[in-house]
Design an enzyme around this catalytic site. Structure first.
Site, mmCIF file in Angstrom:
data_model
loop_
_atom_site.group_PDB
_atom_site.id
_atom_site.type_symbol
_atom_site.label_atom_id
_atom_site.label_comp_id
_atom_site.label_asym_id
_atom_site.label_seq_id
_atom_site.Cartn_x
_atom_site.Cartn_y
_atom_site.Cartn_z
ATOM 1 N N HIS A 84 47.775 47.165 23.149
ATOM 2 C CA HIS A 84 47.628 46.760 24.549
ATOM 3 C C HIS A 84 48.501 47.107 25.517
ATOM 4 C CE1 HIS A 84 46.863 43.557 27.732
ATOM 5 N NE2 HIS A 84 45.765 44.237 27.535
ATOM 6 N N LYS A 99 50.792 49.769 28.089
ATOM 7 C CA LYS A 99 50.526 50.628 29.082
ATOM 8 C C LYS A 99 52.015 51.197 29.101
ATOM 9 C CE LYS A 99 47.351 47.667 29.834
ATOM 10 N NZ LYS A 99 47.038 46.259 29.303
ATOM 11 N N HIS A 117 44.635 41.147 37.529
ATOM 12 C CA HIS A 117 44.838 41.675 36.035
ATOM 13 C C HIS A 117 46.652 41.898 36.063
ATOM 14 C CE1 HIS A 117 44.773 44.875 32.980
ATOM 15 N NE2 HIS A 117 43.996 43.912 32.322
#
Length: 398
Positions: A125, A127, A316
């Protein structure tokens, strides 16, 4: 403040490194623009690790940029999560590989490529973008057109799931980039069959160059390597930050489903006089986690935690700022999937200027959120309470 910093430091597997410059990036256009400029200026290599690499306008733009830089002699590697990018066709990534970009899928849903099928619960997950071993980007922003517009567009619940997401990222220049580089290379090797790149002396010089101080921020990469573990460094740093906060603790959390221990720590902080505030989504792309989050509201509100919902844009972001001194920005949600099951990374930054900037963004967000009132919350329908109860039963796996 010293106790706070020492408590966070004690929970991390990596040291806080001096000499960094951390810049806060708000929403997709600012974040993707900064990453794009860094890729354009890369001299040796570009490493990209992302949960979602979408085949849309933004994704194709980044794909074409990576292909261009590869043609210009820059080494380019890409890791994408096989579940997060499941809607992206194989042909999209084949275009990259034909252009000599090295690409690896993390944990494909394929018994041949992932024979230990239970490991498919462990997702990547993170980034991450690392440029020349000197600059690192991390946060919540994926490579997707969901970030083509700023959240200031206020798309609302009707169209906000498609575009204009509210997210936060960070760019860090300086010696701490080596910690993010190590995370990328470790995942790269776990996602393929080649030996560790860093065993080669020439590679070590390239990927871990001597880096001069770029600023005054202390920083570290707090990482979690999934696999259904009992505890992660990210979980422990969150616990330490909450437990040793003395004035204010402000967090923005896209997927918020804390366990009993975390809820107790938040309530204890509020009861000892800490200004504990949470901005959570007013709508989301995951109904289960949305209702699992709301299942915790009544207990937290009764304990003195102030909760706000963002209803103008899909939230988010995953951020935390404590006492105007310590900040966390990253990919890890405040839930058990991030703590136990996923590969995650948060940038931990100790510096008053960066913390002040993050607090300013938080205060700006407060102008467009709805505060939850405990008495009104208790009057919600039985149907809503049943949905919260049902979602809460699965919070460990969400």
């Amino acid at each position: 403040m010293q106790r706070l910093i020492e408590a966070i430091r004690a929970q991390m597997q990596t040291p806080l490194v001096a000499g960094n410059r951390a810049a806060l990036l708000v929403d997709g256009p600012q974040t993707l623009g900064a990453i794009r400029r860094a890729i354009e200026n890369a001299r040796d290599h570009v490493h990209v690790e992302t949960y979602i690499f979408a085949d849309d306008e933004v994704g194709r733009d980044f794909r074409d940029l990576l292909l261009l830089r590869r043609r210009e002699g820059v080494e380019v590697r890409v890791i994408y999560d096989a579940v997060g990018s499941r809607e992206t066709p194989a042909a999209f990534f084949e275009t990259l590989t034909r252009g000599a970009v090295e690409v690896r899928a993390f944990r494909p849903l394929d018994p041949v490529r992932t024979p230990r099928i239970w490991r498919t619960n462990n997702r990547d997950h993170r980034k991450l973008v690392i440029i020349d071993g000197r600059t690192a980007f991390t946060g919540g922003v994926n490579i997707s057109s969901a970030y083509a517009r700023s959240s200031a567009a206020k798309s609302g619940a009707e169209t906000g799931e498609e575009n204009g997401w509210r997210d936060t990222h960070v760019q860090i220049d300086g010696p701490v980039a080596a910690q993010f580089q190590a995370l990328f290379l470790d995942t790269w090797n776990r996602a393929g069959e080649s030996p560790p790149t860093t065993t080669q002396e020439s590679s070590a010089d390239r990927y871990y160059p001597a880096t001069k101080p770029a600023g005054t921020d202390l920083a570290a990469a707090a990482a979690g390597t999934g696999g259904d573990r009992e505890r992660s460094a990210i979980y422990s740093t969150y616990i330490a930050a909450v437990r040793y906060a003395s004035k204010r603790l402000w967090m923005t959390q896209a997927y918020f489903a804390p366990n009993k221990e975390l809820r107790r720590e938040l309530i204890d902080a509020a009861r000892r006089g800490v200004d504990v505030r949470l901005i959570a989504p007013g709508f989301t792309d995951s109904s289960l986690i949305f209702y699992a989050s709301r299942a915790t509201y009544e207990e937290l509100l009764a304990g003195g935690v102030r909760i706000y919902e963002q209803r103008d844009a899909l939230l988010h972001a995953k951020t935390l700022v404590v006492d105007g001194a310590a900040s966390m920005v990253g990919s890890a949600n405040f839930d058990m999937r991030s703590f136990l099951h996923n590969n995650e990374v948060n940038a931990v930054v100790v510096g008053s200027d960066f913390a002040r900037r993050l607090e300013e963004v938080f205060e700006h967000d407060l102008a467009s959120v709805h505060e939850i009132n405990l008495q009104q919350w208790r009057k919600r329908s039985v149907f809503e309470k049943l949905k919260e109860f049902g979602a809460g039963l699965f919070s460990y796996w969400l």
